[in-house]
Scaffold this active site. Sequence first.
Site, PDB file in Angstrom:
ATOM      1  N   ASP A  86      34.130  67.111  10.908  1.00 15.25           N
ATOM      2  CA  ASP A  86      35.532  67.162  11.752  1.00 15.25           C
ATOM      3  C   ASP A  86      35.256  66.814  12.993  1.00 15.25           C
ATOM      4  OD1 ASP A  86      38.227  66.405  12.733  1.00 15.25           O
ATOM      5  OD2 ASP A  86      38.946  67.579  11.130  1.00 15.25           O
ATOM      6  N   HIS A 102      13.037  66.146  11.823  1.00 10.38           N
ATOM      7  CA  HIS A 102      12.782  66.904  10.422  1.00 10.38           C
ATOM      8  C   HIS A 102      11.757  68.103  10.608  1.00 10.38           C
ATOM      9  CE1 HIS A 102      13.131  67.949   6.681  1.00 10.38           C
ATOM     10  NE2 HIS A 102      11.630  67.925   5.611  1.00 10.38           N
TER      11      HIS A 102
END
Length: 413
Positions: free
Chosen positions: A351, A167
């Site tokens: 994907d 992060h």
Amino acid sequence: MTQIIMMKSEIISRTCIKPSSPTPPDLRTFKLSLLDQLSPAIHGNMTFFFPSAVFDVAVADPDSEFARKSQLLQKSMSETLTRFYPLAGSLVDAATIDCNDDGGFFVEARCSSPLSDFLRKPNWETLDLLLPTTDPETMELSKGSMWLMKFTMFTCGGTAVSVSLTHKIADMAGLLTLLRSWTEACRGSTQPVFPDFIGASILPPREIPGMSGSLDIAGEKFIARRFVFSASKIVELKEKVTSMIGQEKYYPSRVEVVLALLWKSAVSVVKSKTGTFKPTALFQAVNLRPRMEPPLPETAFGNFANKFKGEGGFPAIIEALKERGEIFKNRKDLVMYKCSSWCKFPLFETDFGWGKPAWMTSVNKLVSNTISLMDTSSGGVEALVTLDEEEMALFERHEELLEFASVNPSIVD
């Protein structure tokens, strides 16, 4: 009573993934923006679940198919690290990355159950098994890698891709940029998207002695629960809210009504637990890239806020930190909640070349009193809520909440 399926996971291999091309010497030192400097050095995670062609129907040769996909993921991860070169480096201090090409880390694992067993009733203790950061040996070998990834095969041939990203340099929008570039490379694109590392140029790091930008909302012991609001229930909730407010041309968003109900329910639970009403505060993270003037590109990599940029950024941040400190100092009874909304982010478009995910989720093991929102595949909203155990026992039975939300429903039919 619903039976909890206990799964076992076995690690097959651990591999350090180097960038496909070395980082040029002039890019060796990477400076973070001031907001990235203040961000905690923790890893966020997102796990994507990809079914085989048909749930519960094993592919002809799952081992060779898994090996093929794994090689594609590793090769494309290496190529992506060249474009996202700071992620292959090491954190030197709060504001500096040494882009030394140490690389990311890739873990292969095998699960003892079919994917459908997990998706019928997701279990957060079991989900830990799919994360790269929960294995002590992996964390020791990875030597502080900023990007770790675990690829797990289920007995049916379905897979899970778990991404763990620091992060310190990336928020959810940054993760999406990384995923877009990585999946494009995995599908064979010759021109995958590149990130825009412009944070330090907009808001350079500064010396801030003794100050931290992290929120401390840690509970002694907390648990997570998943609540799903269907599209039809959200319509009902919107109608209830607008009728209560009584204002014409007021159109609350899905996130607004869902978050309001969750917050209201949490406040009610605290009152039931303590016997008194306590003041609460809600912090909500938002993607400010398109709202800045001029708008930042969606490929901008890092943590940003509009009012903190430019010459006035540093004093604005100092003032904001002081203001927050005063609030906490003067209201020691204040109950805090933190919300992240990932709704409208195209997570279901992830994907790698073998179809879109059936589901994805993120695991929070660090702080309590958090709410994470994301879209469902059918137009609803899913909320992952963390509270201490006593409060959650009341929260998940809250009558008004259950009028609109289902507790951890099945993801597969």
